[in-house]
Design a protein around this motif. Sequence first.
Motif, PDB file in Angstrom:
ATOM      1  N   ASP A 241      74.955  45.293  56.410  1.00  0.00           N
ATOM      2  CA  ASP A 241      75.228  45.642  55.013  1.00  0.00           C
ATOM      3  C   ASP A 241      73.980  46.077  54.242  1.00  0.00           C
ATOM      4  O   ASP A 241      73.742  45.667  53.109  1.00  0.00           O
ATOM      5  CB  ASP A 241      75.894  44.467  54.289  1.00  0.00           C
ATOM      6  CG  ASP A 241      77.232  44.093  54.892  1.00  0.00           C
ATOM      7  OD1 ASP A 241      77.916  44.995  55.417  1.00  0.00           O
ATOM      8  OD2 ASP A 241      77.585  42.902  54.850  1.00  0.00           O
ATOM      9  N   GLY A 242      73.152  46.896  54.863  1.00  0.00           N
ATOM     10  CA  GLY A 242      71.973  47.422  54.186  1.00  0.00           C
ATOM     11  C   GLY A 242      70.802  46.464  54.130  1.00  0.00           C
ATOM     12  O   GLY A 242      69.809  46.724  53.454  1.00  0.00           O
ATOM     13  N   ASN A 243      70.896  45.352  54.834  1.00  0.00           N
ATOM     14  CA  ASN A 243      69.804  44.387  54.920  1.00  0.00           C
ATOM     15  C   ASN A 243      69.425  44.210  56.383  1.00  0.00           C
ATOM     16  O   ASN A 243      70.182  44.550  57.281  1.00  0.00           O
ATOM     17  CB  ASN A 243      70.222  43.029  54.339  1.00  0.00           C
ATOM     18  CG  ASN A 243      70.507  43.116  52.859  1.00  0.00           C
ATOM     19  OD1 ASN A 243      69.661  43.511  52.078  1.00  0.00           O
ATOM     20  ND2 ASN A 243      71.721  42.753  52.472  1.00  0.00           N
ATOM     21  N   ILE A 244      68.248  43.654  56.610  1.00  0.00           N
ATOM     22  CA  ILE A 244      67.786  43.336  57.954  1.00  0.00           C
ATOM     23  C   ILE A 244      67.758  41.822  58.095  1.00  0.00           C
ATOM     24  O   ILE A 244      67.287  41.118  57.200  1.00  0.00           O
ATOM     25  CB  ILE A 244      66.362  43.893  58.191  1.00  0.00           C
ATOM     26  CG1 ILE A 244      66.338  45.416  58.067  1.00  0.00           C
ATOM     27  CG2 ILE A 244      65.811  43.446  59.534  1.00  0.00           C
ATOM     28  CD1 ILE A 244      67.065  46.144  59.144  1.00  0.00           C
ATOM     29  N   LEU A 245      68.271  41.317  59.216  1.00  0.00           N
ATOM     30  CA  LEU A 245      68.185  39.901  59.542  1.00  0.00           C
ATOM     31  C   LEU A 245      67.237  39.768  60.725  1.00  0.00           C
ATOM     32  O   LEU A 245      67.341  40.537  61.688  1.00  0.00           O
ATOM     33  CB  LEU A 245      69.551  39.332  59.906  1.00  0.00           C
ATOM     34  CG  LEU A 245      70.636  39.448  58.840  1.00  0.00           C
ATOM     35  CD1 LEU A 245      71.975  38.986  59.401  1.00  0.00           C
ATOM     36  CD2 LEU A 245      70.266  38.636  57.610  1.00  0.00           C
ATOM     37  N   SER A 246      66.317  38.812  60.638  1.00  0.00           N
ATOM     38  CA  SER A 246      65.369  38.603  61.736  1.00  0.00           C
ATOM     39  C   SER A 246      65.280  37.129  62.079  1.00  0.00           C
ATOM     40  O   SER A 246      65.330  36.265  61.205  1.00  0.00           O
ATOM     41  CB  SER A 246      63.987  39.150  61.367  1.00  0.00           C
ATOM     42  OG  SER A 246      63.482  38.510  60.204  1.00  0.00           O
TER      43      SER A 246
ATOM     44  N   LEU B 240      66.337  46.148  52.901  1.00  0.00           N
ATOM     45  CA  LEU B 240      65.885  47.320  53.641  1.00  0.00           C
ATOM     46  C   LEU B 240      65.212  48.351  52.742  1.00  0.00           C
ATOM     47  O   LEU B 240      64.281  49.028  53.149  1.00  0.00           O
ATOM     48  CB  LEU B 240      67.056  47.952  54.397  1.00  0.00           C
ATOM     49  CG  LEU B 240      66.750  49.086  55.354  1.00  0.00           C
ATOM     50  CD1 LEU B 240      65.691  48.681  56.366  1.00  0.00           C
ATOM     51  CD2 LEU B 240      67.999  49.531  56.061  1.00  0.00           C
ATOM     52  N   SER B 241      65.641  48.453  51.496  1.00  0.00           N
ATOM     53  CA  SER B 241      65.062  49.435  50.577  1.00  0.00           C
ATOM     54  C   SER B 241      63.644  49.068  50.148  1.00  0.00           C
ATOM     55  O   SER B 241      62.776  49.921  50.056  1.00  0.00           O
ATOM     56  CB  SER B 241      65.928  49.571  49.335  1.00  0.00           C
ATOM     57  OG  SER B 241      67.207  50.050  49.676  1.00  0.00           O
TER      58      SER B 241
END
Length: 83
Positions: free
Chosen positions: A55-60, A72-73
């Motif tokens: 959903d437009g985010n990064i999970l790490s 992400l932006s």
Amino acid sequence: SLYSGSADNTVCVWDLKEGLRANNLCGGAAKIKDSALVQQMNGHTMAVWSVCELDGNILSCSSDRTIKKWNLSTGKCISTLEG
């Protein structure tokens, strides 16, 4: 885009249009041009082993026993789950 985690504790975003350089076609690893690096996210204290986009985010996920959610932006950490 390609998202990667690394033993240097970072999460990186790469522009695939800028391209991958193949080392060779018979078992050699592909190399990413340095110019393809779009964004580097810092915040984990140990190696990052798993990265995904949601959903437009990064999970790490890291050996530091945390999961971080990154915007992400902006490249900024939104939240951290500790385990």
